[in-house]
Every structure is written in structure tokens, then in C-alpha cells.
Scaffold this active site. Sequence first.
Site, short mmCIF file in Angstrom:
data_model
loop_
_atom_site.label_atom_id
_atom_site.label_comp_id
_atom_site.label_asym_id
_atom_site.label_seq_id
_atom_site.Cartn_x
_atom_site.Cartn_y
_atom_site.Cartn_z
N GLY A 235 30.69 3.81 30.57
CA GLY A 235 30.41 4.05 31.99
C GLY A 235 29.64 5.35 32.16
O GLY A 235 29.46 6.12 31.20
N ASN A 236 29.16 5.59 33.35
CA ASN A 236 28.46 6.83 33.64
C ASN A 236 28.32 7.02 35.15
O ASN A 236 28.50 6.08 35.92
CB ASN A 236 27.09 6.89 32.94
N HIS B 255 33.09 -0.09 33.45
CA HIS B 255 33.44 -1.28 32.65
C HIS B 255 34.84 -1.70 33.11
O HIS B 255 35.71 -1.97 32.29
CB HIS B 255 33.47 -0.95 31.16
N SER C 13 26.06 11.64 27.35
CA SER C 13 26.32 10.46 26.52
C SER C 13 27.50 10.71 25.57
O SER C 13 27.59 11.78 24.96
CB SER C 13 25.04 10.16 25.72
N HIS D 140 28.61 3.64 37.24
CA HIS D 140 28.60 2.47 36.35
C HIS D 140 29.95 2.39 35.65
O HIS D 140 30.38 3.37 35.02
CB HIS D 140 27.46 2.59 35.34
N SER E 234 22.83 7.14 28.04
CA SER E 234 21.77 6.27 27.51
C SER E 234 21.26 5.30 28.58
O SER E 234 20.20 4.69 28.41
CB SER E 234 22.30 5.49 26.31
N GLU E 235 22.01 5.16 29.68
CA GLU E 235 21.57 4.25 30.76
C GLU E 235 20.88 5.01 31.89
O GLU E 235 20.87 4.56 33.04
CB GLU E 235 22.76 3.42 31.25
ZN LIG Z 1 27.86 0.31 30.24
#
Ligand SMILES: [Zn+2]
Length: 214
Positions: free
Chosen positions: A28-29, A97, A45, A95, A75-76
Site C-alpha cells: 500500500g501507499n 490491500h 518504498s 492505496h 514504486s506506484e
Molecule cells: Zn499495491
Amino acid sequence: MLLQHERELVADYGRKLISDGLTVGTSGNISIYNREKDLIAISPSGMDYFEIKPENVVVIDISGKVIEGSRKPSSEKDMHRLLYTYRKDVNAAVHTHSKFATLMACLNWSIEPIHPILACAGGNVRCAPYMISHNEEFGKTVIKYIADRYAVLLGNHGALTCGPNIGYAYTTALSVEFCAELYYRAKAVAKPKLLTQADMSDMMHRFQSIREKQ
Ligand SMILES: [Zn+2]
């Protein structure tokens, strides 16, 4: 330190992601866009959320270039920066999961209006197809599927929510997870009764005015 306030918020909300069960491990981020300064604070990250200090949060520009911070940005990052480019009403993104939203994403289902709280997402929550998530191509696909909404499922991957500020984006992540669980469990026993557009319209207006005030 650039974007001190935004970096503190990214660190604080990162810990909440874990304590609220919205993601696992370092997945996630979170990002926050300061439109005036045209800079984004984004989670680093692969770092334990409980170890992230404001100075570990990375500041990037809208092209994805690191402006300040010794860590690698998420990374996203392309998904986040493209969202801010295309959506002028959005300044924060989360973001996750989270379990049931990801389960729905693994089924490639959309979340339909089973509960009025889903109005925070601006309608049903569509599911984008699975793609490798570390490039612009993925970011562009996510933008296409989220369109004018505040949430989207990422096929076989997780969920993305957004809003005018981090509070809205984060609460929407919680509500999407709540509705994903309701929808999945209801579908497991029978055909759920879905709310109509008329049923949803009052809450849709309420969330619209919340967004406009922020
Ligand atoms: Zn992800």
C-alpha cells in the site's frame, strides 16, 4: 524540510493503515499533493509503516522526480502523480490491500451500491484489469477506470481511494472495505437488494458538499 505538514500526515496515516487493517506488511501507499507548491509527499518504498518518520516520506514533483528525501518513493508513484494531473479536485490518495476490497478485485467484480455510505466513492466502485503496477501504463489505466469517482478496485491487486484531502481519501478507503465485505458476504448467501440511484442521491449530494467545503 519541504512539505513538513504533508509528510507528517503521510507518516501518521501510514500507521493507521496497519492498525485499521487496511493493508499488510509494507504494501500500500499514501500521497498528498500540495497544489500551490506543485509537490507531492509520498510514502517511501518497502519501509515498515511504524518506522516511517516525516523525513523518510519522499517529496517528488509532478513528473515523478525526487526533490527531497533519501528514500526511494513508492514504486506506484506514477499512479499517484497521474491522478493529480488528471483530477483537479483530488489532493490525496490512499492505496490499500484491504482484505475484502482485494477479494472483490480478485473476482474482478465492481462494488455495487449495497449501503448508502458507498456514496462517498461517487457511485459504484469499478474494477480495473490486472496490470504490473510500476509504470505509467498502469497509472493511465487506473485514471480511466476511476474516471469521476473517488475509489477504484485494482484487478487482482487492491484498491485506490482519493479525495480533496487525506481525511476524505482515508475514510473512503475504510468505507470501501466495509461495503466490499457487505457485498461479498451478502452475495455468498443470496442476491443482495441493491439501492437505486434515487435511494443514493441524498447521500451523493451530502458527500459532494463535504468535498466542496474541503
Ligand atoms: Zn499495491
